[in-house]
Motif scaffolding. Structure first.
Motif, mmCIF file in Angstrom:
data_model
loop_
_atom_site.group_PDB
_atom_site.id
_atom_site.type_symbol
_atom_site.label_atom_id
_atom_site.label_comp_id
_atom_site.label_asym_id
_atom_site.label_seq_id
_atom_site.Cartn_x
_atom_site.Cartn_y
_atom_site.Cartn_z
ATOM 1 N N THR A 282 0.833 -1.204 0.000
ATOM 2 C CA THR A 282 0.000 0.000 0.000
ATOM 3 C C THR A 282 0.869 1.256 0.000
ATOM 4 O OG1 THR A 282 -1.724 -1.140 1.248
ATOM 5 C CG2 THR A 282 -1.800 1.258 1.230
ATOM 6 N N GLY A 283 0.567 2.169 -0.935
ATOM 7 C CA GLY A 283 1.315 3.403 -1.024
ATOM 8 C C GLY A 283 2.447 3.379 -2.032
ATOM 9 N N ASP A 284 2.496 2.350 -2.890
ATOM 10 C CA ASP A 284 3.553 2.307 -3.896
ATOM 11 C C ASP A 284 3.129 3.052 -5.159
ATOM 12 O OD1 ASP A 284 1.731 0.587 -5.076
ATOM 13 O OD2 ASP A 284 2.891 -1.225 -4.711
ATOM 14 N N CYS A 285 4.007 3.067 -6.146
ATOM 15 C CA CYS A 285 3.730 3.798 -7.387
ATOM 16 C C CYS A 285 2.486 3.269 -8.083
ATOM 17 C CB CYS A 285 4.931 3.706 -8.325
ATOM 18 S SG CYS A 285 6.365 4.641 -7.779
ATOM 19 N N TRP A 286 2.279 1.967 -8.022
ATOM 20 C CA TRP A 286 1.107 1.387 -8.684
ATOM 21 C C TRP A 286 -0.177 1.874 -8.031
ATOM 22 C CZ3 TRP A 286 -3.296 -1.399 -7.856
ATOM 23 C CH2 TRP A 286 -3.913 -1.936 -8.988
ATOM 24 N N ASP A 287 -0.225 1.916 -6.710
ATOM 25 C CA ASP A 287 -1.416 2.384 -5.999
ATOM 26 C C ASP A 287 -1.753 3.820 -6.368
ATOM 27 O OD1 ASP A 287 -2.458 0.257 -4.644
ATOM 28 O OD2 ASP A 287 -1.466 0.673 -2.741
ATOM 29 N N ARG A 288 -0.733 4.670 -6.438
ATOM 30 C CA ARG A 288 -0.985 6.079 -6.757
ATOM 31 C C ARG A 288 -1.572 6.237 -8.157
ATOM 32 N NH1 ARG A 288 3.691 6.556 -3.392
ATOM 33 N NH2 ARG A 288 5.221 6.395 -5.079
ATOM 34 N N THR A 289 -1.080 5.448 -9.095
ATOM 35 C CA THR A 289 -1.604 5.519 -10.465
ATOM 36 C C THR A 289 -3.008 4.954 -10.539
ATOM 37 O OG1 THR A 289 0.670 5.204 -11.239
ATOM 38 C CG2 THR A 289 -1.084 4.993 -12.869
ATOM 39 N N TRP A 290 -3.230 3.851 -9.846
ATOM 40 C CA TRP A 290 -4.562 3.228 -9.846
ATOM 41 C C TRP A 290 -5.603 4.167 -9.252
ATOM 42 C CZ3 TRP A 290 -7.798 1.884 -5.738
ATOM 43 C CH2 TRP A 290 -8.903 1.101 -6.071
ATOM 44 N N VAL A 291 -5.236 4.882 -8.197
ATOM 45 C CA VAL A 291 -6.171 5.833 -7.580
ATOM 46 C C VAL A 291 -6.572 6.906 -8.589
ATOM 47 C CG1 VAL A 291 -6.323 7.715 -5.890
ATOM 48 C CG2 VAL A 291 -5.536 5.462 -5.165
ATOM 49 N N ARG A 292 -5.629 7.393 -9.381
ATOM 50 C CA ARG A 292 -5.974 8.425 -10.381
ATOM 51 C C ARG A 292 -6.951 7.883 -11.420
ATOM 52 N NH1 ARG A 292 -0.284 9.456 -9.734
ATOM 53 N NH2 ARG A 292 -0.046 11.330 -8.436
ATOM 54 N N VAL A 293 -6.725 6.663 -11.853
ATOM 55 C CA VAL A 293 -7.643 6.064 -12.835
ATOM 56 C C VAL A 293 -9.038 5.922 -12.244
ATOM 57 C CG1 VAL A 293 -8.129 4.008 -14.210
ATOM 58 C CG2 VAL A 293 -5.788 4.863 -14.056
ATOM 59 N N GLU A 294 -9.109 5.478 -10.993
ATOM 60 C CA GLU A 294 -10.406 5.335 -10.348
ATOM 61 C C GLU A 294 -11.072 6.687 -10.120
ATOM 62 O OE1 GLU A 294 -12.037 2.370 -9.674
ATOM 63 O OE2 GLU A 294 -10.399 1.710 -10.984
ATOM 64 N N GLU A 295 -10.283 7.714 -9.843
ATOM 65 C CA GLU A 295 -10.859 9.051 -9.661
ATOM 66 C C GLU A 295 -11.447 9.586 -10.965
ATOM 67 O OE1 GLU A 295 -8.316 11.863 -7.782
ATOM 68 O OE2 GLU A 295 -8.273 10.768 -5.881
ATOM 69 N N VAL A 296 -10.844 9.230 -12.086
ATOM 70 C CA VAL A 296 -11.427 9.618 -13.374
ATOM 71 C C VAL A 296 -12.817 9.007 -13.511
ATOM 72 C CG1 VAL A 296 -11.243 9.317 -15.872
ATOM 73 C CG2 VAL A 296 -9.222 9.978 -14.540
ATOM 74 N N LYS A 297 -12.962 7.765 -13.125
ATOM 75 C CA LYS A 297 -14.269 7.098 -13.206
ATOM 76 C C LYS A 297 -15.282 7.785 -12.284
ATOM 77 C CE LYS A 297 -12.080 2.664 -14.222
ATOM 78 N NZ LYS A 297 -11.785 1.279 -13.736
ATOM 79 N N GLN A 298 -14.840 8.213 -11.112
ATOM 80 C CA GLN A 298 -15.743 8.914 -10.205
ATOM 81 C C GLN A 298 -16.098 10.301 -10.737
ATOM 82 O OE1 GLN A 298 -17.207 7.478 -7.548
ATOM 83 N NE2 GLN A 298 -16.112 5.628 -8.196
ATOM 84 N N SER A 299 -15.148 10.954 -11.408
ATOM 85 C CA SER A 299 -15.445 12.259 -12.017
ATOM 86 C C SER A 299 -16.470 12.116 -13.129
ATOM 87 C CB SER A 299 -14.160 12.891 -12.567
ATOM 88 O OG SER A 299 -13.297 13.280 -11.522
ATOM 89 N N VAL A 300 -16.383 11.046 -13.883
ATOM 90 C CA VAL A 300 -17.398 10.771 -14.917
ATOM 91 C C VAL A 300 -18.772 10.636 -14.269
ATOM 92 C CG1 VAL A 300 -18.210 9.018 -16.554
ATOM 93 C CG2 VAL A 300 -15.810 9.729 -16.578
ATOM 94 N N LYS A 301 -18.818 9.971 -13.130
ATOM 95 C CA LYS A 301 -20.075 9.803 -12.407
ATOM 96 C C LYS A 301 -20.618 11.151 -11.927
ATOM 97 C CE LYS A 301 -21.892 6.993 -8.573
ATOM 98 N NZ LYS A 301 -21.505 6.044 -7.480
ATOM 99 N N ILE A 302 -19.743 12.018 -11.446
ATOM 100 C CA ILE A 302 -20.153 13.355 -10.998
ATOM 101 C C ILE A 302 -20.673 14.173 -12.173
ATOM 102 C CG2 ILE A 302 -19.285 15.542 -10.068
ATOM 103 C CD1 ILE A 302 -17.365 13.878 -8.333
ATOM 104 N N ILE A 303 -19.971 14.112 -13.300
ATOM 105 C CA ILE A 303 -20.381 14.874 -14.482
ATOM 106 C C ILE A 303 -21.768 14.457 -14.937
ATOM 107 C CG2 ILE A 303 -19.871 15.186 -16.945
ATOM 108 C CD1 ILE A 303 -16.875 15.081 -16.155
ATOM 109 N N GLU A 304 -22.041 13.168 -14.918
ATOM 110 C CA GLU A 304 -23.365 12.687 -15.321
ATOM 111 C C GLU A 304 -24.451 13.276 -14.420
ATOM 112 O OE1 GLU A 304 -22.956 8.321 -17.330
ATOM 113 O OE2 GLU A 304 -22.517 8.422 -15.187
#
Length: 405
Positions: A282-304
């Motif tokens: 937890t807290g490695d480079c992969w986690d940080r990148t994965w969080v950004r990808v998931e946040e994009v999906k949540q932003s899409v949900k907010i935009i809708e």
């Protein structure tokens, strides 16, 4: 690595046919200092890193700043609060809408007019801010893939980011530096037909995000380059003042859109993804990148949800004026005031000191999230290889315009 080898030959070496034999062999190693940047693509801007190495191993990293100093704070102390918005755009120029939103909300709270803002204006602000959040994350994820050898995701994400930039240009008239969110309102209402085009883009983007998961985030090579690399513990992140996707990648569910509940975010349904160490620690480079990808999906949900409100309860009308709450004079009472919001890179804050007589701040101080996030670089890089240092730098997603301010 520098090696000094001392030889002492056996007497048998007097015979040319006899092999040389080492009776003593001393290896002496020295550390070497490398300069990476300030003109190097992997430093993500004009950042100079003084890297102390022992062979391929990083012993220490010292960031050197100041190559993109914008005098932001002194500029804003010489213009009005309204005139400061274009300077705010130029801090994190990849996410200008989000920075404008933070600045404007703070000024509105100082004036006591935050409850006078029309709901349609608030939903439009959130809509454009979340579009800009996606565009910012696309730059972070795409260039990060490029840093470690994945070229295709970079092209895909720049293609999809271009759709967002064109929509924001349609709204504001500018491609990246918008001056669209005003104190008390907006520069203009959304163009006619914008809601339909935005929904069309959202429907186009959803399957593309699934492709991104397969091509980059779940890619075996990407996982091996990022898992267990640059591990940032939750306690260390808190101690350094790290915020945003980097803090959430370390497992702390802290998002100002939820914590402070500003604008209309409390009325919207979305989740806050956090790192779980799925592919490593937890807290490695992969986690940080994965969080950004998931946040994009949540932003899409907010935009809708914003589009649903903007075409339903708060749809456009002929008598709607996006500047109805814009004050004629912005002259807050004498006070010290701090405002903050959730930028794509973390907590962006502004401290204002006003004297009650002028529309120009006596003192303005910006709390740049990129600055705090970059400060942790040395602690999570020591002991890694130079190639891993490049992966760590990219995972921090900083913009030097905000670091130097």
């Amino acid at each position: 690595m520098s090696q000094a080898i001392e030889y002492k030959y056996h007497p048998s070496n007097l015979n040319e046919s006899a092999p040389n034999v080492y009776t003593e062999k001393n290896l002496k190693t020295e550390e070497m200092v490398l300069n990476i940047g300030p003109q190097h693509p992997s430093t993500h801007g004009v950042l100079r890193l003084e890297v102390v190495t022992d062979g391929e191993i990083v012993v220490d990293v010292v960031p050197h700043l100041g190559y993109l100093h914008r005098c932001f704070e002194k500029h804003t102390e010489s213009v009005s609060f309204i005139g400061g918005i274009p300077f705010v755009d130029r801090m994190d120029y990849v996410a200008a809408m989000n920075s404008e939103h933070a600045w404007v909300m703070g000024v509105e709270k100082m004036l006591g007019i935050e409850n006078d803002i029309p709901k349609r204006v608030e939903y439009i602000r959130v809509l454009v801010a979340e579009l800009n959040r996606i565009a910012s994350h696309f730059v972070a994820i795409g260039t990060y893939g490029l840093d470690i050898g994945a070229f295709t995701p970079f092209l895909w994400l720049m293609r999809d980011r271009e759709h967002i930039l064109r929509m924001l240009e349609w709204v504001s008239g500018a491609r990246m530096l918008y001056n669209y969110i005003w104190v008390g309102g907006l520069f203009y209402d959304l163009p006619v037909g914008f809601e339909e085009k935005c929904l069309e883009f959202v429907n186009y983007l959803k399957p593309k995000l699934a492709e991104l998961d397969n091509v980059l985030i779940g890619n075996k090579i990407f996982v091996e380059r990022t898992a267990n690399i640059g591990v940032l513990s939750r306690d260390l992140a808190i101690n350094y003042g790290v915020t945003g996707p980097i803090l959430r990648g370390s497992g702390l569910k802290y998002d100002l859109r939820k914590v402070d509940g500003y604008s209309v975010y409390p009325e919207l349904d979305f989740e806050v993804p956090i790192g779980t160490g799925k592919m490593g620690t937890t807290g490695d480079c992969w986690d940080r990148t994965w969080v950004r990808v998931e946040e994009v999906k949540q932003s899409v949900k907010i935009i809708e949800q914003c589009l649903e409100k903007l075409t339903g309860d708060y749809k456009r009308t002929r008598d709607f004026d996006p500047r109805s709450a814009v004050p004629k004079k912005v002259r807050p009472k004498a006070q010290d005031f701090y405002t903050r919001s959730e930028n794509p890179k973390g907590e962006l804050g502004f401290f204002f000191r006003t004297d009650g007589r002028s529309d120009v701040p006596v003192r303005c101080k910006a709390r740049g999230c990129s600055f705090s996030n970059l400060s942790v670089l040395a602690d999570i890089s020591r002991g890694h290889m130079i190639a891993d240092l490049i992966a760590i730098i990219g995972s921090l997603d900083f913009v030097m315009g905000e670091v130097d301010r």
